[in-house]
Design a protein around this motif. Structure first.
Motif, PDB file in Angstrom:
ATOM      1  N   ASN A   5       0.823  -1.207   0.000  1.00  0.00           N
ATOM      2  CA  ASN A   5       0.000   0.000   0.000  1.00  0.00           C
ATOM      3  C   ASN A   5       0.857   1.256   0.000  1.00  0.00           C
ATOM      4  OD1 ASN A   5      -2.450  -1.272  -0.153  1.00  0.00           O
ATOM      5  ND2 ASN A   5      -2.998  -0.941   1.980  1.00  0.00           N
ATOM      6  N   GLN A   6       1.935   1.271   0.784  1.00  0.00           N
ATOM      7  CA  GLN A   6       2.818   2.437   0.813  1.00  0.00           C
ATOM      8  C   GLN A   6       3.485   2.649  -0.539  1.00  0.00           C
ATOM      9  OE1 GLN A   6       5.094   1.106   4.193  1.00  0.00           O
ATOM     10  NE2 GLN A   6       4.249   2.713   5.495  1.00  0.00           N
ATOM     11  N   GLU A  11       3.290   5.858  -5.797  1.00  0.00           N
ATOM     12  CA  GLU A  11       3.065   5.943  -7.244  1.00  0.00           C
ATOM     13  C   GLU A  11       1.896   6.874  -7.570  1.00  0.00           C
ATOM     14  OE1 GLU A  11       5.108   4.816  -9.616  1.00  0.00           O
ATOM     15  OE2 GLU A  11       6.368   4.242  -7.923  1.00  0.00           O
ATOM     16  N   TRP A  12       0.813   6.780  -6.809  1.00  0.00           N
ATOM     17  CA  TRP A  12      -0.328   7.680  -7.032  1.00  0.00           C
ATOM     18  C   TRP A  12       0.084   9.124  -6.765  1.00  0.00           C
ATOM     19  CZ3 TRP A  12      -4.243   6.389  -9.831  1.00  0.00           C
ATOM     20  CH2 TRP A  12      -4.660   5.069  -9.887  1.00  0.00           C
ATOM     21  N   ILE A  33      -3.716   8.987  -0.378  1.00  0.00           N
ATOM     22  CA  ILE A  33      -4.122   9.158   1.021  1.00  0.00           C
ATOM     23  C   ILE A  33      -4.936   7.955   1.487  1.00  0.00           C
ATOM     24  CG2 ILE A  33      -5.533  10.548   2.590  1.00  0.00           C
ATOM     25  CD1 ILE A  33      -4.720  12.983   0.719  1.00  0.00           C
ATOM     26  N   GLN A  34      -5.787   7.448   0.635  1.00  0.00           N
ATOM     27  CA  GLN A  34      -6.588   6.273   0.983  1.00  0.00           C
ATOM     28  C   GLN A  34      -5.682   5.074   1.282  1.00  0.00           C
ATOM     29  OE1 GLN A  34      -9.116   4.952  -2.224  1.00  0.00           O
ATOM     30  NE2 GLN A  34      -9.940   3.250  -1.062  1.00  0.00           N
ATOM     31  N   LEU A  35      -4.646   4.895   0.487  1.00  0.00           N
ATOM     32  CA  LEU A  35      -3.742   3.758   0.654  1.00  0.00           C
ATOM     33  C   LEU A  35      -2.784   3.936   1.829  1.00  0.00           C
ATOM     34  CD1 LEU A  35      -2.895   3.115  -3.087  1.00  0.00           C
ATOM     35  CD2 LEU A  35      -4.218   1.613  -1.574  1.00  0.00           C
ATOM     36  N   ASP A  36      -2.398   5.171   2.105  1.00  0.00           N
ATOM     37  CA  ASP A  36      -1.430   5.438   3.181  1.00  0.00           C
ATOM     38  C   ASP A  36      -1.815   6.741   3.877  1.00  0.00           C
ATOM     39  OD1 ASP A  36       0.722   5.591   4.864  1.00  0.00           O
ATOM     40  OD2 ASP A  36       2.232   5.805   3.286  1.00  0.00           O
ATOM     41  N   PRO A  37      -2.826   6.688   4.738  1.00  0.00           N
ATOM     42  CA  PRO A  37      -3.338   7.911   5.367  1.00  0.00           C
ATOM     43  C   PRO A  37      -2.401   8.548   6.382  1.00  0.00           C
ATOM     44  CG  PRO A  37      -4.479   5.979   6.220  1.00  0.00           C
ATOM     45  CD  PRO A  37      -3.587   5.505   5.105  1.00  0.00           C
ATOM     46  N   SER A  38      -1.315   7.884   6.727  1.00  0.00           N
ATOM     47  CA  SER A  38      -0.395   8.441   7.728  1.00  0.00           C
ATOM     48  C   SER A  38       0.719   9.295   7.131  1.00  0.00           C
ATOM     49  CB  SER A  38       0.224   7.308   8.564  1.00  0.00           C
ATOM     50  OG  SER A  38       1.037   6.488   7.745  1.00  0.00           O
ATOM     51  N   THR A  39       0.797   9.371   5.809  1.00  0.00           N
ATOM     52  CA  THR A  39       1.844  10.166   5.167  1.00  0.00           C
ATOM     53  C   THR A  39       1.311  11.571   4.890  1.00  0.00           C
ATOM     54  OG1 THR A  39       2.876   8.209   4.217  1.00  0.00           O
ATOM     55  CG2 THR A  39       3.407  10.319   3.197  1.00  0.00           C
ATOM     56  N   THR A  40       1.818  12.524   5.664  1.00  0.00           N
ATOM     57  CA  THR A  40       1.318  13.895   5.566  1.00  0.00           C
ATOM     58  C   THR A  40       1.695  14.567   4.244  1.00  0.00           C
ATOM     59  OG1 THR A  40       3.227  14.752   6.793  1.00  0.00           O
ATOM     60  CG2 THR A  40       1.251  14.209   8.071  1.00  0.00           C
TER      61      THR A  40
END
Length: 83
Positions: A5-6, A11-12, A33-40
């Motif tokens: 997911n990350q 890539e997105w 954001i949906q795949l990795d919501p913790s990356t600001t």
């Protein structure tokens, strides 16, 4: 090692950067954001695009989300202040 997911989220996000400032970019950032919501970074990229599109309140909401996740994120405070 990054999860699938990350990796997909990165890539997105890259696709969003390639078309920055467009509605298409927003869709790419939303997917990241949906795949990795913790990356600001992904949320910040979305906020910048929203601001460029004149969607000030939506951009501020993104910065508020970032600040809620990381109260030490000075860039989010700064960008929120100039929106």
């Amino acid at each position: 090692m990054a999860s699938v997911n990350q990796q997909n989220a990165r890539e997105w996000n890259k696709k969003g950067i390639q078309v920055a400032g467009t509605k298409e970019a927003l869709a790419y950032y939303d997917k990241a954001i949906q795949l990795d919501p913790s990356t600001t970074t992904y949320i910040s990229n979305k906020a910048v695009t929203l601001a460029k599109m004149g969607r000030r309140e939506d951009a501020i909401a993104c910065y508020d989300r970032i600040i809620g996740m990381d109260g030490n994120n000075t860039a989010a405070y700064h960008r929120k202040g100039i929106e």
